[in-house]
Design an enzyme around this catalytic site. Structure first.
Site, PDB file in Angstrom:
ATOM      1  N   ASN A 127      13.442  -8.174  -2.196  1.00  0.00           N
ATOM      2  CA  ASN A 127      11.903  -7.399  -3.014  1.00  0.00           C
ATOM      3  C   ASN A 127      12.032  -9.026  -3.852  1.00  0.00           C
ATOM      4  O   ASN A 127      10.789  -9.503  -3.371  1.00  0.00           O
ATOM      5  CB  ASN A 127      12.096  -6.788  -3.892  1.00  0.00           C
ATOM      6  CG  ASN A 127      12.397  -5.804  -3.495  1.00  0.00           C
ATOM      7  OD1 ASN A 127      11.792  -5.206  -2.387  1.00  0.00           O
ATOM      8  ND2 ASN A 127      12.209  -3.920  -4.364  1.00  0.00           N
ATOM      9  N   HIS A 160      13.131  -4.059 -18.478  1.00  0.00           N
ATOM     10  CA  HIS A 160      12.870  -2.864 -17.013  1.00  0.00           C
ATOM     11  C   HIS A 160      14.105  -2.019 -17.010  1.00  0.00           C
ATOM     12  O   HIS A 160      14.126  -2.687 -15.991  1.00  0.00           O
ATOM     13  CB  HIS A 160      11.810  -2.348 -16.101  1.00  0.00           C
ATOM     14  CG  HIS A 160      11.133  -1.702 -15.539  1.00  0.00           C
ATOM     15  ND1 HIS A 160      11.090  -0.385 -16.291  1.00  0.00           N
ATOM     16  CD2 HIS A 160      10.981  -1.249 -14.537  1.00  0.00           C
ATOM     17  CE1 HIS A 160      10.728   0.341 -15.374  1.00  0.00           C
ATOM     18  NE2 HIS A 160      10.694   0.229 -14.524  1.00  0.00           N
ATOM     19  N   ALA A 206       0.336  -0.972   0.064  1.00  0.00           N
ATOM     20  CA  ALA A 206       0.147   0.112   0.033  1.00  0.00           C
ATOM     21  C   ALA A 206       1.094   1.490  -0.197  1.00  0.00           C
ATOM     22  O   ALA A 206       0.608   2.508   1.003  1.00  0.00           O
ATOM     23  CB  ALA A 206      -1.036  -0.317   1.617  1.00  0.00           C
ATOM     24  N   GLY A 207       2.067   1.236  -0.688  1.00  0.00           N
ATOM     25  CA  GLY A 207       2.835   2.673  -1.335  1.00  0.00           C
ATOM     26  C   GLY A 207       2.297   3.604  -1.623  1.00  0.00           C
ATOM     27  O   GLY A 207       1.631   3.087  -2.341  1.00  0.00           O
ATOM     28  N   VAL A 234       3.429   3.234  -5.328  1.00  0.00           N
ATOM     29  CA  VAL A 234       2.488   3.510  -6.068  1.00  0.00           C
ATOM     30  C   VAL A 234       0.932   2.268  -5.915  1.00  0.00           C
ATOM     31  O   VAL A 234      -0.152   1.947  -6.914  1.00  0.00           O
ATOM     32  CB  VAL A 234       3.352   1.855  -7.153  1.00  0.00           C
ATOM     33  CG1 VAL A 234       2.492   1.086  -7.642  1.00  0.00           C
ATOM     34  CG2 VAL A 234       4.572   2.317  -7.636  1.00  0.00           C
ATOM     35  N   ARG A 247      13.401   2.336  -5.211  1.00  0.00           N
ATOM     36  CA  ARG A 247      14.383   2.882  -5.305  1.00  0.00           C
ATOM     37  C   ARG A 247      14.942   3.822  -4.229  1.00  0.00           C
ATOM     38  O   ARG A 247      13.838   5.317  -4.629  1.00  0.00           O
ATOM     39  CB  ARG A 247      14.510   2.953  -6.694  1.00  0.00           C
ATOM     40  CG  ARG A 247      15.789   2.291  -7.507  1.00  0.00           C
ATOM     41  CD  ARG A 247      16.418   2.282  -8.770  1.00  0.00           C
ATOM     42  NE  ARG A 247      15.423   2.828  -9.619  1.00  0.00           N
ATOM     43  CZ  ARG A 247      15.704   3.547 -10.253  1.00  0.00           C
ATOM     44  NH1 ARG A 247      17.455   3.273 -11.025  1.00  0.00           N
ATOM     45  NH2 ARG A 247      14.658   4.046 -11.420  1.00  0.00           N
ATOM     46  N   ASN A 301      10.687  -4.226  -9.031  1.00  0.00           N
ATOM     47  CA  ASN A 301      11.777  -3.618  -9.075  1.00  0.00           C
ATOM     48  C   ASN A 301      12.747  -5.002  -8.128  1.00  0.00           C
ATOM     49  O   ASN A 301      12.780  -5.183  -7.191  1.00  0.00           O
ATOM     50  CB  ASN A 301      12.780  -2.562  -9.407  1.00  0.00           C
ATOM     51  CG  ASN A 301      11.935  -1.901 -10.786  1.00  0.00           C
ATOM     52  OD1 ASN A 301      11.469  -2.336 -11.518  1.00  0.00           O
ATOM     53  ND2 ASN A 301      11.734  -0.219 -10.511  1.00  0.00           N
TER      54      ASN A 301
HETATM   55  O1  TXD Z   1       7.109  -0.149 -14.296  1.00  0.00           O
HETATM   56  C1  TXD Z   1       7.600  -0.618 -12.773  1.00  0.00           C
HETATM   57  N1  TXD Z   1       7.476  -1.712 -12.460  1.00  0.00           N
HETATM   58  C2  TXD Z   1       7.813   0.092 -11.364  1.00  0.00           C
HETATM   59  C3  TXD Z   1       8.822  -0.195 -10.205  1.00  0.00           C
HETATM   60  C4  TXD Z   1       7.521   1.786 -11.758  1.00  0.00           C
HETATM   61  C5  TXD Z   1       7.725   2.059 -10.483  1.00  0.00           C
HETATM   62  C6  TXD Z   1       7.869   1.724  -8.893  1.00  0.00           C
HETATM   63  N2  TXD Z   1       8.885   0.586  -8.953  1.00  0.00           N
HETATM   64  C7  TXD Z   1       8.725  -0.529  -8.005  1.00  0.00           C
HETATM   65  O2  TXD Z   1       7.580  -1.035  -7.476  1.00  0.00           O
HETATM   66  C8  TXD Z   1       9.853  -0.076  -6.821  1.00  0.00           C
HETATM   67  O3  TXD Z   1      11.288   0.339  -7.178  1.00  0.00           O
HETATM   68  C9  TXD Z   1       9.146  -0.953  -5.766  1.00  0.00           C
HETATM   69  O4  TXD Z   1       9.687  -1.594  -5.875  1.00  0.00           O
HETATM   70  C10 TXD Z   1       7.382  -1.395  -6.143  1.00  0.00           C
HETATM   71  C11 TXD Z   1       6.821   0.005  -5.367  1.00  0.00           C
HETATM   72  O5  TXD Z   1       7.452   0.667  -5.153  1.00  0.00           O
HETATM   73  P1  TXD Z   1       6.331   2.379  -4.844  1.00  0.00           P
HETATM   74  O6  TXD Z   1       6.708   3.516  -4.689  1.00  0.00           O
HETATM   75  O7  TXD Z   1       4.539   1.900  -4.116  1.00  0.00           O
HETATM   76  O8  TXD Z   1       7.291   1.257  -3.096  1.00  0.00           O
HETATM   77  P2  TXD Z   1       6.626   2.577  -1.419  1.00  0.00           P
HETATM   78  O9  TXD Z   1       5.744   3.165  -1.487  1.00  0.00           O
HETATM   79  O10 TXD Z   1       8.353   2.321  -1.010  1.00  0.00           O
HETATM   80  O11 TXD Z   1       6.106   0.679  -1.484  1.00  0.00           O
HETATM   81  C12 TXD Z   1       6.134  -0.710  -0.865  1.00  0.00           C
HETATM   82  C13 TXD Z   1       4.860  -0.842  -0.214  1.00  0.00           C
HETATM   83  C14 TXD Z   1       5.517  -0.007   1.541  1.00  0.00           C
HETATM   84  O12 TXD Z   1       4.116   0.283   2.734  1.00  0.00           O
HETATM   85  C15 TXD Z   1       5.577  -1.377   1.664  1.00  0.00           C
HETATM   86  O13 TXD Z   1       5.473  -1.375   3.616  1.00  0.00           O
HETATM   87  C16 TXD Z   1       5.169  -2.776   1.493  1.00  0.00           C
HETATM   88  O14 TXD Z   1       5.719  -1.967  -0.070  1.00  0.00           O
HETATM   89  N3  TXD Z   1       5.462  -3.635   1.638  1.00  0.00           N
HETATM   90  C17 TXD Z   1       4.943  -4.656   2.211  1.00  0.00           C
HETATM   91  N4  TXD Z   1       3.745  -5.206   1.663  1.00  0.00           N
HETATM   92  C18 TXD Z   1       3.521  -6.601   2.320  1.00  0.00           C
HETATM   93  N5  TXD Z   1       3.944  -7.318   2.354  1.00  0.00           N
HETATM   94  C19 TXD Z   1       5.275  -7.275   2.826  1.00  0.00           C
HETATM   95  N6  TXD Z   1       6.598  -8.408   2.998  1.00  0.00           N
HETATM   96  C20 TXD Z   1       5.853  -6.125   2.467  1.00  0.00           C
HETATM   97  N7  TXD Z   1       7.131  -5.134   2.405  1.00  0.00           N
HETATM   98  C21 TXD Z   1       6.687  -4.025   2.100  1.00  0.00           C
END
Ligand code: TXD
Length: 321
Positions: A102, A182, A17-18, A20, A89, A127
């Site tokens: 990840n 990507h 729930a970050g 994205v 990142r 990613n």
């Molecule tokens: O084009 C693409 N594929 C991408 C990929 C474009 C944008 C972002 N991209 C990747 O998506 C980025 O490099 C990250 O690996 C993910 C998520 O990006 P976001 O910006 O949403 O990251 P956040 O805001 O840090 O959110 C990640 C959330 C955060 O709330 C954590 O608490 C949660 O993931 N998280 C988990 N949820 C459930 N279970 C587990 N184990 C867990 N670990 C972290």
């Protein structure tokens, strides 16, 4: 009025729930595509975001229910699972730095979701994208048709924007195609980028095209550098939402997505961005466009890098298990 037929809306679970994940939940709900289950590891976070989004429902006038949870049981019966969980990142950090952390998160999320939603189609966003998508496919044992990665729509949309900005035309008239992994080895294909059907190679000189291609390759890093505290999320969420929509509505749109290759483009056993026809069964088919020798070589280089990282990630998972 005593009708026993249950009414079931389509259901999409968004894991993470970050930035994205929550933006994607908002887009899905506001487009009235499905009910959304937003799951995160942090207590209260998905619940708070879901409630906040629900409190806008009467103003945005959508009917989607948004549920926030820390419990995988609540994802049961999902038609689509979108995995965004993981670390984003930070400045100076490459996509590959994130890999080992990840990998574990994504594999756990995918296997738990599958337990409660055995029919679901999986879209991976975390990613490094192509590697994570491969791990989800492998760890779930699903047919490759039901596991895909989101990146090509975003990369193509970035190039589309830069072309429109450069020419001063509406983005609605621009179509762009970016294939490959990507990351730094993505493969934008200017020959297949058009403005109202006219190839951009007829509209811009090579230096300008190369500049836009380079900006697309660095599109993610450009945003990270500006934001300082995380990566892009509006365009990534829009890109994932289009994939969700085309699957739920069985639209057969041709979108670039990371798909499992079984000989297409001369590549085997790797996930890589290619043009896919997406429909209710997931990746319905892969389109093989004609590539020049140089482009083919670039695609194979991109595939080799993804493969190498898949091996590293698999090794790191073995160590952790
Ligand atoms: O084009 C693409 N594929 C991408 C990929 C474009 C944008 C972002 N991209 C990747 O998506 C980025 O490099 C990250 O690996 C993910 C998520 O990006 P976001 O910006 O949403 O990251 P956040 O805001 O840090 O959110 C990640 C959330 C955060 O709330 C954590 O608490 C949660 O993931 N998280 C988990 N949820 C459930 N279970 C587990 N184990 C867990 N670990 C972290």
């Amino acid at each position: 009025y005593d009708t026993p037929i249950p009414c079931q809306s389509p259901r999409v679970s968004v894991i993470g729930a970050g930035n994205v994940g929550r933006t994607l939940a908002q887009r899905i709900a506001e487009k009235n595509l499905a009910d959304v289950v937003l799951l995160d590891i942090v207590n209260g976070l998905p619940q708070g975001i879901a409630l906040d989004l629900m409190e806008a429902q009467g103003i945005e006038l959508h009917d989607s229910e948004i549920i926030g949870t820390n419990n995988y049981e609540d994802t049961a019966g999902s038609d689509i699972v979108v995995i965004t969980a993981g670390l984003a990142r930070k400045p100076g950090m490459s996509r590959d730095d994130l890999m080992n952390v990840n990998a574990k998160i994504v594999v756990e999320a995918a296997t738990k979701c599958l337990q409660y939603s055995p029919e679901a189609i999986f879209i991976v966003i975390t990613n490094p994208l192509d590697v994570m998508t491969y791990l989800v496919w492998q760890s779930t044992g699903l047919p490759p048709q039901r596991v895909m990665g989101m990146a090509g729509v975003l990369d193509s949309s970035r190039l589309q924007t830069f072309i429109a900005m450069e020419l001063g035309v509406s983005t609605a008239d621009v179509h762009a195609m970016v294939l490959g992994g990507h990351g730094d080895l993505m493969l934008p294909l200017p020959r297949y980028c058009t403005v109202s059907g006219v190839p951009i190679t007829e509209l811009m000189d090579e230096i300008t095209i190369n500049r836009l291609v380079e900006r697309t390759r660095n599109g993610g890093a450009e945003i990270v550098k500006l934001l300082q505290t995380g990566g892009a999320y509006y365009a990534p969420a829009s890109s994932a939402c289009i994939m969700v929509e085309t699957i739920l509505r069985n639209q057969s749109r041709l979108l670039p997505a990371a798909a499992y290759l079984k000989g297409e483009y001369g590549l085997q056993d790797v996930y890589l961005g290619v043009p896919c026809r997406l429909g209710c069964r997931g990746v319905e088919s892969i389109l093989e466009v004609r590539l020049t020798d140089a482009e083919r070589l670039d695609l194979h280089t991109s595939a080799a890098s993804v493969r190498q990282n898949v091996h590293l990630a698999l090794d790191s998972l073995k160590v952790l298990m």
